[in-house]
Write a protein that holds these residues in place. Structure first.
Motif, mmCIF file in Angstrom:
data_model
loop_
_atom_site.group_PDB
_atom_site.id
_atom_site.type_symbol
_atom_site.label_atom_id
_atom_site.label_comp_id
_atom_site.label_asym_id
_atom_site.label_seq_id
_atom_site.Cartn_x
_atom_site.Cartn_y
_atom_site.Cartn_z
ATOM 1 N N LEU A 11 1.023 -1.232 0.208
ATOM 2 C CA LEU A 11 0.017 0.040 0.035
ATOM 3 C C LEU A 11 0.776 1.327 0.111
ATOM 4 O O LEU A 11 0.586 2.325 -0.777
ATOM 5 C CB LEU A 11 -0.861 0.182 1.171
ATOM 6 N N ASP A 14 2.397 1.653 -3.484
ATOM 7 C CA ASP A 14 1.171 2.076 -4.394
ATOM 8 C C ASP A 14 0.893 3.577 -4.165
ATOM 9 O O ASP A 14 1.037 4.249 -5.040
ATOM 10 C CB ASP A 14 0.243 1.367 -4.346
ATOM 11 N N ASN A 15 0.962 3.939 -3.047
ATOM 12 C CA ASN A 15 0.534 5.351 -2.744
ATOM 13 C C ASN A 15 1.800 6.433 -3.184
ATOM 14 O O ASN A 15 1.581 7.349 -3.632
ATOM 15 C CB ASN A 15 0.276 5.552 -1.296
ATOM 16 N N LEU A 18 1.715 6.697 -7.051
ATOM 17 C CA LEU A 18 0.716 7.744 -7.202
ATOM 18 C C LEU A 18 1.081 8.764 -7.304
ATOM 19 O O LEU A 18 0.900 10.062 -7.971
ATOM 20 C CB LEU A 18 -0.900 7.270 -6.661
ATOM 21 N N ALA A 19 1.506 9.214 -5.837
ATOM 22 C CA ALA A 19 2.142 10.740 -5.674
ATOM 23 C C ALA A 19 3.343 10.957 -6.667
ATOM 24 O O ALA A 19 3.231 12.304 -7.186
ATOM 25 C CB ALA A 19 2.753 10.624 -4.248
ATOM 26 N N TYR A 101 -5.454 8.940 -9.056
ATOM 27 C CA TYR A 101 -6.108 8.561 -8.194
ATOM 28 C C TYR A 101 -7.715 7.830 -8.304
ATOM 29 O O TYR A 101 -8.309 7.531 -7.447
ATOM 30 C CB TYR A 101 -6.359 9.678 -7.106
ATOM 31 N N ILE A 104 -8.343 4.343 -6.948
ATOM 32 C CA ILE A 104 -8.160 4.417 -5.498
ATOM 33 C C ILE A 104 -9.521 4.708 -5.163
ATOM 34 O O ILE A 104 -10.168 4.204 -4.065
ATOM 35 C CB ILE A 104 -7.230 4.814 -4.870
#
Length: 112
Positions: A11, A14-15, A18-19, A101, A104
């Protein structure tokens, strides 16, 4: 317990991914906006200088008023066109920076 740590690590990765995608998109969008503003500023300055030169060379008051009116009309039209273009660039920037995003946010159990 180990399974939970692996899920937390995935997680987090993945975050972070994305950022980074979002940051890259924002960086490119802001750069495009800055280029547009710089180009418009340069063009506006050049047009203002040309209009001032014409105004100083005017032989009659009527010609001076005509030059000034044309300059103001063209400046206004150019500003409106540029403001529209910049607005579109900001809208595109918002859409593109949101895209990473979407997946998500679609998985969140909000309102379910």
């Amino acid at each position: 317990m180990i399974q939970n740590i692996d899920e937390i690590q995935k997680l987090g990765k993945d975050n972070l991914d994305l950022a980074m995608k979002s940051f890259g998109t924002v960086s490119k969008g802001v750069q495009a906006i800055a280029v547009e503003v710089a180009d418009y500023s340069k063009k506006s300055f050049e047009e203002g200088t040309a209009a001032a030169e014409k105004l100083f060379g005017a032989k009659t008051l009527d010609k001076a008023v005509e030059i000034q009116s044309d300059y103001f009309k063209n400046s206004y039209e150019s500003f409106v066109a540029q403001a529209t273009k910049i607005g579109e660039l900001y809208a595109d920037l918002a859409k593109e920076s949101y895209k990473p995003y979407e997946g998500i946010l679609g998985k969140l159990p909000i309102g379910k």
